[in-house]
Design an enzyme around this catalytic site. Sequence first.
Site, mmCIF file in Angstrom:
data_model
loop_
_atom_site.group_PDB
_atom_site.id
_atom_site.type_symbol
_atom_site.label_atom_id
_atom_site.label_comp_id
_atom_site.label_asym_id
_atom_site.label_seq_id
_atom_site.Cartn_x
_atom_site.Cartn_y
_atom_site.Cartn_z
ATOM 1 N N CYS A 30 -3.024 0.923 6.795
ATOM 2 C CA CYS A 30 -2.967 0.227 8.089
ATOM 3 C C CYS A 30 -3.689 1.040 9.139
ATOM 4 C CB CYS A 30 -1.522 -0.010 8.497
ATOM 5 S SG CYS A 30 -0.520 1.472 8.510
ATOM 6 N N ASN B 76 0.792 -1.239 0.000
ATOM 7 C CA ASN B 76 0.000 0.000 0.000
ATOM 8 C C ASN B 76 0.825 1.290 0.000
ATOM 9 O OD1 ASN B 76 0.721 -0.530 2.636
ATOM 10 N ND2 ASN B 76 -1.223 0.120 3.508
ATOM 11 N N GLU C 64 5.563 -4.098 11.673
ATOM 12 C CA GLU C 64 4.399 -3.198 11.666
ATOM 13 C C GLU C 64 3.314 -3.941 10.922
ATOM 14 O OE1 GLU C 64 4.069 -0.502 13.339
ATOM 15 O OE2 GLU C 64 6.137 -0.068 13.871
HETATM 16 P P1 NAP Z 1 1.356 -8.996 3.170
HETATM 17 O O1 NAP Z 1 0.551 -9.863 2.306
HETATM 18 O O2 NAP Z 1 1.664 -9.440 4.547
HETATM 19 O O3 NAP Z 1 2.706 -8.701 2.364
HETATM 20 C C1 NAP Z 1 3.689 -7.850 2.892
HETATM 21 C C2 NAP Z 1 5.019 -8.194 2.284
HETATM 22 O O4 NAP Z 1 5.412 -9.509 2.679
HETATM 23 C C3 NAP Z 1 5.029 -8.201 0.753
HETATM 24 O O5 NAP Z 1 6.243 -7.654 0.327
HETATM 25 C C4 NAP Z 1 4.969 -9.696 0.433
HETATM 26 O O6 NAP Z 1 5.505 -10.017 -0.828
HETATM 27 C C5 NAP Z 1 5.835 -10.246 1.535
HETATM 28 N N1 NAP Z 1 5.678 -11.670 1.811
HETATM 29 C C6 NAP Z 1 4.667 -12.493 1.517
HETATM 30 N N2 NAP Z 1 4.919 -13.737 1.983
HETATM 31 C C7 NAP Z 1 6.120 -13.694 2.584
HETATM 32 C C8 NAP Z 1 6.922 -14.639 3.273
HETATM 33 N N3 NAP Z 1 6.554 -15.890 3.446
HETATM 34 N N4 NAP Z 1 8.095 -14.222 3.770
HETATM 35 C C9 NAP Z 1 8.502 -12.954 3.641
HETATM 36 N N5 NAP Z 1 7.787 -12.006 3.002
HETATM 37 C C10 NAP Z 1 6.604 -12.365 2.489
HETATM 38 O O7 NAP Z 1 0.658 -7.551 3.318
HETATM 39 P P2 NAP Z 1 0.070 -6.621 2.171
HETATM 40 O O8 NAP Z 1 -1.176 -7.247 1.625
HETATM 41 O O9 NAP Z 1 1.154 -6.219 1.225
HETATM 42 O O10 NAP Z 1 -0.314 -5.318 3.008
HETATM 43 C C11 NAP Z 1 -1.507 -5.210 3.705
HETATM 44 C C12 NAP Z 1 -1.292 -5.453 5.177
HETATM 45 O O11 NAP Z 1 -0.233 -4.636 5.657
HETATM 46 C C13 NAP Z 1 -2.486 -5.059 6.020
HETATM 47 O O12 NAP Z 1 -2.717 -6.026 7.004
HETATM 48 C C14 NAP Z 1 -2.062 -3.741 6.641
HETATM 49 O O13 NAP Z 1 -2.743 -3.428 7.837
HETATM 50 C C15 NAP Z 1 -0.620 -3.969 6.838
HETATM 51 N N6 NAP Z 1 0.095 -2.706 6.950
HETATM 52 C C16 NAP Z 1 0.599 -2.356 8.171
HETATM 53 C C17 NAP Z 1 1.261 -1.148 8.325
HETATM 54 C C18 NAP Z 1 1.814 -0.759 9.652
HETATM 55 O O14 NAP Z 1 2.712 0.057 9.663
HETATM 56 N N7 NAP Z 1 1.340 -1.296 10.747
HETATM 57 C C19 NAP Z 1 1.423 -0.299 7.230
HETATM 58 C C20 NAP Z 1 0.895 -0.689 6.005
HETATM 59 C C21 NAP Z 1 0.237 -1.898 5.878
HETATM 60 P P3 NAP Z 1 4.531 -10.371 -2.072
HETATM 61 O O15 NAP Z 1 3.832 -9.105 -2.391
HETATM 62 O O16 NAP Z 1 5.470 -10.819 -3.115
HETATM 63 O O17 NAP Z 1 3.605 -11.446 -1.592
#
Ligand code: NAP
Length: 496
Positions: free
Chosen positions: A298, A169, A264
């Site tokens: 988030c 995002n 995070e």
């Molecule tokens: P995600 O599915 O958890 O993916 C995050 C990152 O992890 C991506 O780069 C993804 O790569 C990678 N990834 C996936 N599987 C992995 C594995 N087994 N090992 C290591 N890395 C892996 O999250 P998202 O859909 O991108 O983002 C949405 C989520 O992020 C929401 O839950 C949101 O609340 C959270 N978020 C939190 C914050 C905060 O600061 N608290 C800020 C922004 C977003 P791929 O894309 O290649 O799968």
Amino acid sequence: MAGTGIFTEILDGEVYKYYSDGEWRTSSSGKSVAIVNPATRKTQYKVQACTQEEVNKVMEMAKSAQKSWAKTPLWKRAELLHKAAAILKDNKAPIAESLVKEIAKPAKDSVTEVVRSGDLISYCAEEGVRILGEGKFLLSDSFPGNERTKYCLTSKIPLGVVLAIPPFNYPVNLAVSKIAPALIAGNSLVLKPPTQGAVSCLHMVHCFHLAGFPKGLISCITGKGSEIGDFLTMHPAVNCISFTGGDTGISISKKAGMIPLQMELGGKDACIVLEDADLDLVASNIIKGGFSYSGQRCTAVKVVLVMESVADELVEKVKAKVAKLTVGPPEENCDITAVVSESSANFIEGLVMDAKEKGATFCQEYKREGNLIWPLLLDNVRPDMRIAWEEPFGPVLPVLRISSVEEGINHCNASNFGLQGCVFTKDINKAMLISDAMETGTVQINSAPARGPDHFPFQGLKDSGIGSQGVTNSINLMTKVKTTVINLPTPSYSMG
Ligand code: NAP
């Protein structure tokens, strides 16, 4: 245009290259990963599917480059970061264009993300030269039983190789919020960008390349997280993981070795509205907080907990504002754009249908075309509905009516998440009590939750994270304390 001008060398035909040892390379896997434009649902870009051998090579380079980088004076590290920030800001247009195409972020917000990222890099460079230039000096005679025979000097040293994994995002902003503190603190950096957002990240990395950072210090490995993720996060060369994303972070925390983690993760940010709140202010903040970037933040407002006595009036005000939101292509700066993927849209729809079956009031008609979901306010949501607890990451917002402040606080605290929350009231004393009672990393008083400004501490409790971000906290997390003790043969007191 993305992939043109100064960015030509990052593209090999129609597939973007990965970055290793200071060069743009094509993976020996011969495979690529498609990035689907969320709005058109067609393949927009392709990136390399890197192999484990390529990861090993990058880690080896990162380890060796870090040794000389740690010997580079702090002011020189800062100078390079300032240079990268300037190049990034000068090239905001093609980077913003890729954000529009791969994550459907509205065009104006995409430009803002790039500019904000440049500012974050510069701020980090400035903060780094101040806080890393300072240490502590301790004297032994303050501890019982000791004379003044020991002078203890503390300083901060780098950890080694930092692995950075940002989410889709804010791929550029949440990448630089890890890269800049890691580098200023003397670490090397391996970036694994999100697949949706990878091309924007590759452009951003090229700005660091053009700034002239040493070879091997920064690398960018592309590929699906589900395929290459475990190999990266469990790699023995990694000395710190800074991850932002969803539940994946919880499983990484369980698998990672004995290294510092900055996690995070998700949130279910509650907006508690008291009877005396300025309802126009609340309504504007619910729109901004709940529907900006189609709720894919988030810190989006993810549940409204409003006192029953003012609920009708608030819902009417929010409804009126929802009606004014524009829905459509990110290129046209529409408020609501397609969510990131079909599976995400299906998940959101599942939450909406569950709420429908259980009797929630739909303030608008539910409408979806492909990945585009029209903004939806759900009133009279009850705790037995999934949407009362789960993170939709889309433009749908539940309203729960509460009969006491305690009920609101209890709902907020019963969540497994604890990222941010907000409370609206004109009574600052009540606001402080509620803030103290809310089990979240941050509480905003009379404003929607937000991550910025980027130098504010930012952290989640419970399943929302480990550690704290914000420029200073990130720099500190990516360092260790080192002490040197000077031992004197006889006590020495400064006499004044
Ligand atoms: P995600 O599915 O958890 O993916 C995050 C990152 O992890 C991506 O780069 C993804 O790569 C990678 N990834 C996936 N599987 C992995 C594995 N087994 N090992 C290591 N890395 C892996 O999250 P998202 O859909 O991108 O983002 C949405 C989520 O992020 C929401 O839950 C949101 O609340 C959270 N978020 C939190 C914050 C905060 O600061 N608290 C800020 C922004 C977003 P791929 O894309 O290649 O799968």
